[in-house]
Design a protein around this motif. Structure first.
Motif, PDB file in Angstrom:
ATOM      1  N   ASP A  54       0.857  -1.177   0.000  1.00 34.70           N
ATOM      2  CA  ASP A  54       0.000   0.000   0.000  1.00 34.70           C
ATOM      3  C   ASP A  54       0.899   1.235   0.000  1.00 34.70           C
ATOM      4  O   ASP A  54       1.743   1.394   0.889  1.00 34.70           O
ATOM      5  CB  ASP A  54      -0.876   0.044   1.254  1.00 34.70           C
ATOM      6  CG  ASP A  54      -1.951  -1.033   1.283  1.00 34.70           C
ATOM      7  OD1 ASP A  54      -2.149  -1.710   0.263  1.00 34.70           O
ATOM      8  OD2 ASP A  54      -2.587  -1.191   2.347  1.00 34.70           O
ATOM      9  N   ARG A  55       0.735   2.087  -0.990  1.00 39.38           N
ATOM     10  CA  ARG A  55       1.517   3.320  -1.044  1.00 39.38           C
ATOM     11  C   ARG A  55       1.294   4.148   0.234  1.00 39.38           C
ATOM     12  O   ARG A  55       0.224   4.072   0.849  1.00 39.38           O
ATOM     13  CB  ARG A  55       1.082   4.116  -2.275  1.00 39.38           C
ATOM     14  CG  ARG A  55       1.921   5.336  -2.592  1.00 39.38           C
ATOM     15  CD  ARG A  55       1.591   5.884  -3.978  1.00 39.38           C
ATOM     16  NE  ARG A  55       1.884   4.875  -4.988  1.00 39.38           N
ATOM     17  CZ  ARG A  55       0.969   4.354  -5.805  1.00 39.38           C
ATOM     18  NH1 ARG A  55      -0.280   4.758  -5.745  1.00 39.38           N
ATOM     19  NH2 ARG A  55       1.323   3.438  -6.684  1.00 39.38           N
ATOM     20  N   ARG A  56       2.279   4.932   0.610  1.00 40.72           N
ATOM     21  CA  ARG A  56       2.123   5.765   1.809  1.00 40.72           C
ATOM     22  C   ARG A  56       0.852   6.612   1.695  1.00 40.72           C
ATOM     23  O   ARG A  56       0.523   7.149   0.636  1.00 40.72           O
ATOM     24  CB  ARG A  56       3.327   6.677   2.036  1.00 40.72           C
ATOM     25  CG  ARG A  56       3.587   7.706   0.966  1.00 40.72           C
ATOM     26  CD  ARG A  56       4.649   8.714   1.386  1.00 40.72           C
ATOM     27  NE  ARG A  56       5.897   8.080   1.792  1.00 40.72           N
ATOM     28  CZ  ARG A  56       6.747   8.608   2.670  1.00 40.72           C
ATOM     29  NH1 ARG A  56       6.507   9.786   3.216  1.00 40.72           N
ATOM     30  NH2 ARG A  56       7.873   7.993   2.976  1.00 40.72           N
ATOM     31  N   GLY A  57       0.098   6.666   2.795  1.00 39.39           N
ATOM     32  CA  GLY A  57      -1.161   7.397   2.799  1.00 39.39           C
ATOM     33  C   GLY A  57      -2.319   6.653   2.180  1.00 39.39           C
ATOM     34  O   GLY A  57      -3.453   7.147   2.169  1.00 39.39           O
ATOM     35  N   HIS A  58      -2.084   5.459   1.669  1.00 38.93           N
ATOM     36  CA  HIS A  58      -3.104   4.634   1.026  1.00 38.93           C
ATOM     37  C   HIS A  58      -3.295   3.348   1.826  1.00 38.93           C
ATOM     38  O   HIS A  58      -2.376   2.866   2.496  1.00 38.93           O
ATOM     39  CB  HIS A  58      -2.700   4.276  -0.401  1.00 38.93           C
ATOM     40  CG  HIS A  58      -2.577   5.445  -1.332  1.00 38.93           C
ATOM     41  ND1 HIS A  58      -1.669   6.462  -1.133  1.00 38.93           N
ATOM     42  CD2 HIS A  58      -3.245   5.751  -2.482  1.00 38.93           C
ATOM     43  CE1 HIS A  58      -1.791   7.348  -2.118  1.00 38.93           C
ATOM     44  NE2 HIS A  58      -2.727   6.934  -2.949  1.00 38.93           N
ATOM     45  N   GLY A  59      -4.487   2.764   1.708  1.00 37.07           N
ATOM     46  CA  GLY A  59      -4.737   1.464   2.313  1.00 37.07           C
ATOM     47  C   GLY A  59      -4.383   1.413   3.783  1.00 37.07           C
ATOM     48  O   GLY A  59      -4.809   2.248   4.591  1.00 37.07           O
ATOM     49  N   ARG A  60      -3.528   0.431   4.129  1.00 43.44           N
ATOM     50  CA  ARG A  60      -3.161   0.199   5.527  1.00 43.44           C
ATOM     51  C   ARG A  60      -1.824   0.809   5.923  1.00 43.44           C
ATOM     52  O   ARG A  60      -1.364   0.637   7.050  1.00 43.44           O
ATOM     53  CB  ARG A  60      -3.138  -1.318   5.782  1.00 43.44           C
ATOM     54  CG  ARG A  60      -4.534  -1.937   5.780  1.00 43.44           C
ATOM     55  CD  ARG A  60      -4.600  -3.240   5.041  1.00 43.44           C
ATOM     56  NE  ARG A  60      -4.346  -3.081   3.611  1.00 43.44           N
ATOM     57  CZ  ARG A  60      -4.769  -3.934   2.684  1.00 43.44           C
ATOM     58  NH1 ARG A  60      -5.471  -4.988   3.033  1.00 43.44           N
ATOM     59  NH2 ARG A  60      -4.481  -3.732   1.403  1.00 43.44           N
ATOM     60  N   SER A  61      -1.197   1.536   5.000  1.00 50.43           N
ATOM     61  CA  SER A  61       0.047   2.225   5.333  1.00 50.43           C
ATOM     62  C   SER A  61      -0.255   3.508   6.109  1.00 50.43           C
ATOM     63  O   SER A  61      -1.387   3.988   6.133  1.00 50.43           O
ATOM     64  CB  SER A  61       0.846   2.543   4.061  1.00 50.43           C
ATOM     65  OG  SER A  61       1.327   1.340   3.472  1.00 50.43           O
ATOM     66  N   THR A  62       0.788   4.069   6.732  1.00 50.08           N
ATOM     67  CA  THR A  62       0.621   5.256   7.563  1.00 50.08           C
ATOM     68  C   THR A  62      -0.017   6.409   6.799  1.00 50.08           C
ATOM     69  O   THR A  62       0.393   6.721   5.683  1.00 50.08           O
ATOM     70  CB  THR A  62       1.991   5.727   8.105  1.00 50.08           C
ATOM     71  OG1 THR A  62       2.596   4.663   8.824  1.00 50.08           O
ATOM     72  CG2 THR A  62       1.833   6.932   9.025  1.00 50.08           C
ATOM     73  N   GLN A  63      -1.006   7.040   7.419  1.00 48.83           N
ATOM     74  CA  GLN A  63      -1.649   8.201   6.799  1.00 48.83           C
ATOM     75  C   GLN A  63      -0.850   9.461   7.131  1.00 48.83           C
ATOM     76  O   GLN A  63      -1.345  10.383   7.792  1.00 48.83           O
ATOM     77  CB  GLN A  63      -3.102   8.322   7.255  1.00 48.83           C
ATOM     78  CG  GLN A  63      -4.006   7.268   6.660  1.00 48.83           C
ATOM     79  CD  GLN A  63      -5.481   7.624   6.771  1.00 48.83           C
ATOM     80  OE1 GLN A  63      -5.852   8.774   7.004  1.00 48.83           O
ATOM     81  NE2 GLN A  63      -6.336   6.623   6.600  1.00 48.83           N
ATOM     82  N   THR A  64       0.367   9.474   6.678  1.00 53.39           N
ATOM     83  CA  THR A  64       1.238  10.617   6.901  1.00 53.39           C
ATOM     84  C   THR A  64       0.768  11.831   6.097  1.00 53.39           C
ATOM     85  O   THR A  64       0.151  11.679   5.037  1.00 53.39           O
ATOM     86  CB  THR A  64       2.685  10.264   6.513  1.00 53.39           C
ATOM     87  OG1 THR A  64       3.519  11.395   6.682  1.00 53.39           O
ATOM     88  CG2 THR A  64       2.773   9.799   5.066  1.00 53.39           C
ATOM     89  N   GLY A  65       1.082  13.011   6.601  1.00 60.69           N
ATOM     90  CA  GLY A  65       0.672  14.218   5.910  1.00 60.69           C
ATOM     91  C   GLY A  65       1.676  14.720   4.903  1.00 60.69           C
ATOM     92  O   GLY A  65       1.428  15.707   4.216  1.00 60.69           O
ATOM     93  N   SER A  66       2.820  14.042   4.793  1.00 60.03           N
ATOM     94  CA  SER A  66       3.877  14.536   3.912  1.00 60.03           C
ATOM     95  C   SER A  66       4.470  13.410   3.072  1.00 60.03           C
ATOM     96  O   SER A  66       4.216  12.230   3.316  1.00 60.03           O
ATOM     97  CB  SER A  66       4.987  15.190   4.749  1.00 60.03           C
ATOM     98  OG  SER A  66       5.579  14.236   5.618  1.00 60.03           O
ATOM     99  N   GLY A  67       5.271  13.813   2.098  1.00 57.56           N
ATOM    100  CA  GLY A  67       5.991  12.836   1.285  1.00 57.56           C
ATOM    101  C   GLY A  67       5.195  12.239   0.150  1.00 57.56           C
ATOM    102  O   GLY A  67       5.545  11.174  -0.358  1.00 57.56           O
ATOM    103  N   HIS A  68       4.133  12.909  -0.273  1.00 57.38           N
ATOM    104  CA  HIS A  68       3.285  12.350  -1.328  1.00 57.38           C
ATOM    105  C   HIS A  68       3.741  12.862  -2.691  1.00 57.38           C
ATOM    106  O   HIS A  68       3.109  13.700  -3.342  1.00 57.38           O
ATOM    107  CB  HIS A  68       1.813  12.686  -1.040  1.00 57.38           C
ATOM    108  CG  HIS A  68       1.381  12.264   0.321  1.00 57.38           C
ATOM    109  ND1 HIS A  68       1.361  10.938   0.715  1.00 57.38           N
ATOM    110  CD2 HIS A  68       1.020  12.989   1.406  1.00 57.38           C
ATOM    111  CE1 HIS A  68       0.972  10.872   1.971  1.00 57.38           C
ATOM    112  NE2 HIS A  68       0.775  12.087   2.417  1.00 57.38           N
TER     113      HIS A  68
END
Length: 274
Positions: A54-68
């Motif tokens: 799961d890409r960062r911020g997607h699915g079950r990965s961390t919903q981080t606010g940065s690095g997209h």
């Protein structure tokens, strides 16, 4: 299933099934590894090891606010590959995932990779510029961000109900289960990641990346793709790749890995085994 923590502290969720030569799948926006269920089960049955994250911020990965952005997407993919110590891997990316694969191979090299396949993928560049007149106007992507910010749930029903799977075409038979599964995957992720991701997939220029990739790459695209226009993507990517092969369909939708999995899987298997 497992997770790997990136250098900036983001947990990336992944699935890792089977043994044999690894096939690594990179999903499209705004979905998750679950979008590859059919392909993973198919290639698992053919004796391959299948991995999808799961890409960062997607699915079950961390919903981080940065690095997209594509740099982080590529580095996160590299973190998964290195964590699992994959070699001779085949990378398959759909839509935004195709951009992720291209940027990963150019940024981190092809030493661990054998082949790649880009399905309905965003490279070389989606947005219209003076150098890319066949691209879509920036206003199209601004509108997507506006709809997402206003009512993400409604927006994530409208896309799969219409152009993503071609259900807006005459004679199409929409599948409520497919539509609901798209919505489910989208709503699992974070709104900020998906909002920023629109810029990442539309404004990143992969031209120089494509030129650097010397392993065999299959480029699959449909002339009826309503999300990533064929004229600005598939043929141009194949021409830029030193060892690229273009496979063109006439009337399949952007979401062909789901709606026409039997066709897509057969073509992927032929390419992998060639």
């Amino acid at each position: 299933m497992g997770t790997v923590t990136t250098s900036d502290g983001v947990e990336i969720f992944y699935k890792d099934w089977g043994s044999g030569q690894p096939i690594v799948f990179s999903h499209g926006w705004p979905l998750s590894a679950d979008d590859w269920d059919n392909q993973m089960m198919f290639f698992l049955s053919k004796g391959y090891r299948v991995i999808a994250h799961d890409r960062r911020g997607h699915g079950r990965s961390t919903q981080t606010g940065s690095g997209h952005d594509m740099d982080h997407y590529a580095d996160d993919l590299a973190a998964v590959v290195e964590h699992l110590d994959l070699h001779d891997a085949i990378h398959i990316g759909h839509s935004t995932g195709g951009g992720e694969v291209v940027h990963y191979l150019a940024r981190h090299g092809t030493g661990r990779a054998a082949k790649a396949a880009l399905l309905c993928a965003v490279p070389p560049l989606m947005v219209r510029t003076d150098a890319n007149p066949d691209g879509l106007p920036k206003e199209v992507f601004d509108d997507l961000q506006g709809q997402l910010a206003k009512n993400r749930s409604e927006f994530y029903r409208a896309l799969p109900e219409g152009p993503f799977y071609g259900y807006n075409r005459p004679g199409a038979t929409p599948s409520e289960a497919v539509i609901a599964n798209w919505w489910r995957q989208g709503m699992m992720g974070g709104a900020k990641a998906h909002y920023d991701g629109i810029v990442a997939f539309s404004q990143t220029d992969f031209t120089e990346d494509l030129k650097q990739i010397t392993i065999p790459v299959l480029v699959v695209h449909s002339e009826d793709d309503q999300i990533v226009p064929y004229v600005a993507s598939g043929p141009k990517s194949a021409a830029l790749l030193p060892n690229g092969v273009l496979k063109t369909y006439k009337d399949l939708p952007h979401g062909m890995p789901t709606t026409h999995a039997d066709v897509v899987n057969a073509d992927l298997l032929e390419f992998i085994q060639s």
